[in-house]
Design a protein around this motif. Structure first.
Motif, PDB file in Angstrom:
ATOM      1  N   THR A  33       0.844  -1.197   0.000  1.00 39.28           N
ATOM      2  CA  THR A  33       0.000   0.000   0.000  1.00 39.28           C
ATOM      3  C   THR A  33       0.880   1.248   0.000  1.00 39.28           C
ATOM      4  N   LEU A  36       2.609   1.848  -3.352  1.00 46.58           N
ATOM      5  CA  LEU A  36       1.704   2.414  -4.356  1.00 46.58           C
ATOM      6  C   LEU A  36       1.236   3.822  -4.007  1.00 46.58           C
ATOM      7  N   GLU A  37       1.274   4.171  -2.740  1.00 43.07           N
ATOM      8  CA  GLU A  37       0.975   5.561  -2.355  1.00 43.07           C
ATOM      9  C   GLU A  37       2.093   6.456  -2.858  1.00 43.07           C
ATOM     10  N   PRO A  40       2.258   5.315  -7.582  1.00 45.59           N
ATOM     11  CA  PRO A  40       1.114   4.556  -8.115  1.00 45.59           C
ATOM     12  C   PRO A  40       1.414   3.758  -9.387  1.00 45.59           C
ATOM     13  N   LYS A  43       2.479  -0.146  -9.747  1.00 49.84           N
ATOM     14  CA  LYS A  43       1.519  -1.257  -9.770  1.00 49.84           C
ATOM     15  C   LYS A  43       1.734  -2.168 -10.985  1.00 49.84           C
ATOM     16  N   GLU A  54      -7.418  -2.405  -7.236  1.00 51.03           N
ATOM     17  CA  GLU A  54      -6.949  -2.106  -5.883  1.00 51.03           C
ATOM     18  C   GLU A  54      -5.981  -3.186  -5.450  1.00 51.03           C
TER      19      GLU A  54
END
Length: 157
Positions: A33, A36-37, A40, A43, A54
């Motif tokens: 998480t 990817l914060e 992004p 991914k 998600e």
């Protein structure tokens, strides 16, 4: 460089890894998480994240990958003290170089993963988190990253 990883660093890394091992699914999810914060677009570099909108909470490949990263960083740090160099199984290091090269991993990506790793460890260790612990994991990660980057250069030639 190797001398920077002290006996105390080793103890700190081992102790915090023991804490994280108790809840790998949660920390692996948190780790990805955070990656990817920060980035992004990363991914698309992970085959197991590409096709979903998600982060899949129950994705076994995601958990396995995160465990591998934490464990390898921790183990390579400990071996660094014992052997004076990063030791990952020969085929593993070659494989890591090849796969990171194939997926277009660049230096910046290693930094993103480092940030995510340290933030995850900080959350996992809570009140045990310290500047010393951050430095110990940082040195451990940098050594492993350097070994992978060296293999990537080898692979590219």
């Amino acid at each position: 460089m190797a001398a920077l990883f002290t006996e105390k660093d080793e103890a700190l890394v081992k102790e915090s890894w023991e804490i994280m091992k108790q809840n790998i699914p949660e920390y692996s999810l948190r780790f990805f998480t955070i990656i990817l914060e920060i980035a992004p677009a990363a991914k698309n570099m992970f085959s197991f994240l590409r096709d979903s909108d998600e982060i899949p909470h129950n994705n076994p490949k995601l958990k396995a990958h995160a465990v591998k990263v934490f464990k390898m960083t921790c183990e390579s740090a400990i071996q660094l003290r014992e052997k004076g160099e990063v030791v990952v199984g020969e085929t593993t290091l070659k494989y890591l170089g090849a796969i990171h090269l194939k997926n277009g991993v660049i230096d910046l990506h290693f930094e993103v993963v480092k940030q995510a790793l340290l933030r995850t460890i900080e959350e996992a260790t809570a009140e045990k988190w310290s500047e010393e612990l951050k430095c110990a994991w940082g040195v451990a990660y940098d050594q492993l990253a350097a070994a992978i980057k060296a293999e990537m250069k080898e692979e590219a030639t």
